[in-house]
Design a protein around this motif. Sequence first.
Motif, PDB file in Angstrom:
ATOM      1  N   ALA A   1      70.076  27.763  30.211  1.00 16.66           N
ATOM      2  CA  ALA A   1      69.974  26.398  29.692  1.00 16.66           C
ATOM      3  C   ALA A   1      70.675  26.277  28.340  1.00 16.66           C
ATOM      4  N   GLY A   2      70.502  27.276  27.492  1.00 16.63           N
ATOM      5  CA  GLY A   2      71.166  27.266  26.188  1.00 16.63           C
ATOM      6  C   GLY A   2      72.673  27.338  26.310  1.00 16.63           C
ATOM      7  N   VAL A   3      73.150  28.183  27.193  1.00 21.86           N
ATOM      8  CA  VAL A   3      74.596  28.311  27.409  1.00 21.86           C
ATOM      9  C   VAL A   3      75.167  26.979  27.895  1.00 21.86           C
ATOM     10  N   MET A   4      74.456  26.305  28.785  1.00 23.28           N
ATOM     11  CA  MET A   4      74.936  25.017  29.290  1.00 23.28           C
ATOM     12  C   MET A   4      75.020  23.975  28.175  1.00 23.28           C
ATOM     13  N   GLN A   5      74.080  24.011  27.248  1.00 25.66           N
ATOM     14  CA  GLN A   5      74.141  23.076  26.118  1.00 25.66           C
ATOM     15  C   GLN A   5      75.324  23.393  25.201  1.00 25.66           C
ATOM     16  N   LEU A   6      75.601  24.665  24.994  1.00 28.61           N
ATOM     17  CA  LEU A   6      76.755  25.042  24.167  1.00 28.61           C
ATOM     18  C   LEU A   6      78.055  24.611  24.840  1.00 28.61           C
ATOM     19  N   ILE A   7      78.124  24.795  26.149  1.00 29.50           N
ATOM     20  CA  ILE A   7      79.311  24.346  26.892  1.00 29.50           C
ATOM     21  C   ILE A   7      79.475  22.833  26.742  1.00 29.50           C
ATOM     22  N   THR A   8      78.376  22.106  26.792  1.00 30.22           N
ATOM     23  CA  THR A   8      78.439  20.654  26.624  1.00 30.22           C
ATOM     24  C   THR A   8      78.994  20.292  25.250  1.00 30.22           C
ATOM     25  N   PHE A   9      78.521  20.956  24.202  1.00 29.67           N
ATOM     26  CA  PHE A   9      79.025  20.667  22.857  1.00 29.67           C
ATOM     27  C   PHE A   9      80.539  20.884  22.796  1.00 29.67           C
ATOM     28  N   PHE A  10      80.996  22.017  23.305  1.00 29.88           N
ATOM     29  CA  PHE A  10      82.426  22.308  23.236  1.00 29.88           C
ATOM     30  C   PHE A  10      83.241  21.369  24.129  1.00 29.88           C
ATOM     31  N   THR A  11      82.666  20.932  25.236  1.00 29.95           N
ATOM     32  CA  THR A  11      83.350  19.977  26.105  1.00 29.95           C
ATOM     33  C   THR A  11      83.483  18.619  25.412  1.00 29.95           C
ATOM     34  N   VAL A  12      82.428  18.170  24.771  1.00 26.51           N
ATOM     35  CA  VAL A  12      82.484  16.900  24.033  1.00 26.51           C
ATOM     36  C   VAL A  12      83.503  17.014  22.897  1.00 26.51           C
ATOM     37  N   ARG A  13      83.564  18.168  22.268  1.00 27.72           N
ATOM     38  CA  ARG A  13      84.560  18.365  21.198  1.00 27.72           C
ATOM     39  C   ARG A  13      85.989  18.318  21.724  1.00 27.72           C
ATOM     40  N   LEU A  14      86.191  18.742  22.960  1.00 29.94           N
ATOM     41  CA  LEU A  14      87.532  18.613  23.553  1.00 29.94           C
ATOM     42  C   LEU A  14      87.899  17.143  23.700  1.00 29.94           C
ATOM     43  N   TYR A  15      86.948  16.351  24.122  1.00 29.25           N
ATOM     44  CA  TYR A  15      87.164  14.922  24.310  1.00 29.25           C
ATOM     45  C   TYR A  15      87.294  14.210  22.962  1.00 29.25           C
TER      46      TYR A  15
ATOM     47  N   LYS B   1      87.495  15.475  16.528  1.00 30.27           N
ATOM     48  CA  LYS B   1      86.932  15.391  15.174  1.00 30.27           C
ATOM     49  C   LYS B   1      85.442  15.032  15.214  1.00 30.27           C
ATOM     50  N   LEU B   2      84.764  15.549  16.218  1.00 27.59           N
ATOM     51  CA  LEU B   2      83.355  15.233  16.435  1.00 27.59           C
ATOM     52  C   LEU B   2      82.507  15.545  15.204  1.00 27.59           C
ATOM     53  N   SER B   3      82.627  16.741  14.677  1.00 25.46           N
ATOM     54  CA  SER B   3      81.795  17.133  13.529  1.00 25.46           C
ATOM     55  C   SER B   3      82.086  16.264  12.315  1.00 25.46           C
ATOM     56  N   GLU B   4      83.353  15.967  12.084  1.00 24.74           N
ATOM     57  CA  GLU B   4      83.709  15.117  10.948  1.00 24.74           C
ATOM     58  C   GLU B   4      83.117  13.716  11.121  1.00 24.74           C
ATOM     59  N   LYS B   5      83.139  13.218  12.358  1.00 25.83           N
ATOM     60  CA  LYS B   5      82.581  11.891  12.621  1.00 25.83           C
ATOM     61  C   LYS B   5      81.065  11.891  12.427  1.00 25.83           C
ATOM     62  N   ILE B   6      80.410  12.941  12.861  1.00 27.82           N
ATOM     63  CA  ILE B   6      78.964  13.025  12.664  1.00 27.82           C
ATOM     64  C   ILE B   6      78.647  13.113  11.175  1.00 27.82           C
ATOM     65  N   GLU B   7      79.394  13.920  10.451  1.00 26.54           N
ATOM     66  CA  GLU B   7      79.180  14.014   9.007  1.00 26.54           C
ATOM     67  C   GLU B   7      79.410  12.676   8.314  1.00 26.54           C
ATOM     68  N   ALA B   8      80.355  11.879   8.826  1.00 26.37           N
ATOM     69  CA  ALA B   8      80.658  10.565   8.250  1.00 26.37           C
ATOM     70  C   ALA B   8      79.727   9.472   8.785  1.00 26.37           C
ATOM     71  N   GLN B   9      78.668   9.861   9.481  1.00 24.35           N
ATOM     72  CA  GLN B   9      77.637   8.970   9.990  1.00 24.35           C
ATOM     73  C   GLN B   9      78.159   7.974  11.030  1.00 24.35           C
ATOM     74  N   HIS B  10      79.127   8.388  11.835  1.00 24.77           N
ATOM     75  CA  HIS B  10      79.591   7.553  12.942  1.00 24.77           C
ATOM     76  C   HIS B  10      78.553   7.675  14.051  1.00 24.77           C
ATOM     77  N   LEU B  11      77.717   6.693  14.148  1.00 30.34           N
ATOM     78  CA  LEU B  11      76.598   6.751  15.086  1.00 30.34           C
ATOM     79  C   LEU B  11      77.066   6.893  16.531  1.00 30.34           C
ATOM     80  N   SER B  12      78.200   6.285  16.864  1.00 32.05           N
ATOM     81  CA  SER B  12      78.691   6.378  18.243  1.00 32.05           C
ATOM     82  C   SER B  12      79.004   7.821  18.621  1.00 32.05           C
ATOM     83  N   ALA B  13      79.517   8.615  17.699  1.00 32.58           N
ATOM     84  CA  ALA B  13      79.798  10.029  17.985  1.00 32.58           C
ATOM     85  C   ALA B  13      78.501  10.794  18.215  1.00 32.58           C
ATOM     86  N   GLY B  14      77.508  10.547  17.374  1.00 38.67           N
ATOM     87  CA  GLY B  14      76.214  11.202  17.554  1.00 38.67           C
ATOM     88  C   GLY B  14      75.527  10.780  18.839  1.00 38.67           C
TER      89      GLY B  14
END
Length: 134
Positions: A84-98, A101-114
């Motif tokens: 289950a943990g591995v699947m969640q990590l894969i999801t994070f990296f897959t969303v980052r491919l799409y 700048k996911l982390s930068e957007k989250i840090e900048a409080q872009h709610l849509s990215a979160g």
Amino acid sequence: MILESLQGFLPFISYFVIGYAITLCFLFVYTYITPHCEWRLMKENNPAAAVAFCGTLIGFILPIASAAVNAVSLVDFAVWGVIAGVMQLITFFTVRLYMPKLSEKIEAQHLSAGLFLGAASLATGVLNAACMTY
């Protein structure tokens, strides 16, 4: 009668403690792997980070609960928890491919990215939990 009810306490506490430990380990690994610091961002009242992290946590817990119901042993439960943990990590990296700048957007409080990361993590957890009914 009370003693009969308490016969299931040892299996309950065993599964609960292992589930809790797996969850804490997952959260440690997840926050270590992500480029942004979820704990700091949430302490700073960043809603994008909170939504993404909560979606990931719930998305992880759903298959943990399914594994607890369907596991044939504590080892089986732990193995499916790791999956289950591995699947969640894969999801994070897959969303980052799409969204590169996911982390930068989250840090900048872009709610849509979160929200997108949280929803993707939750969807992964629902699918993962359904697939763990063996």
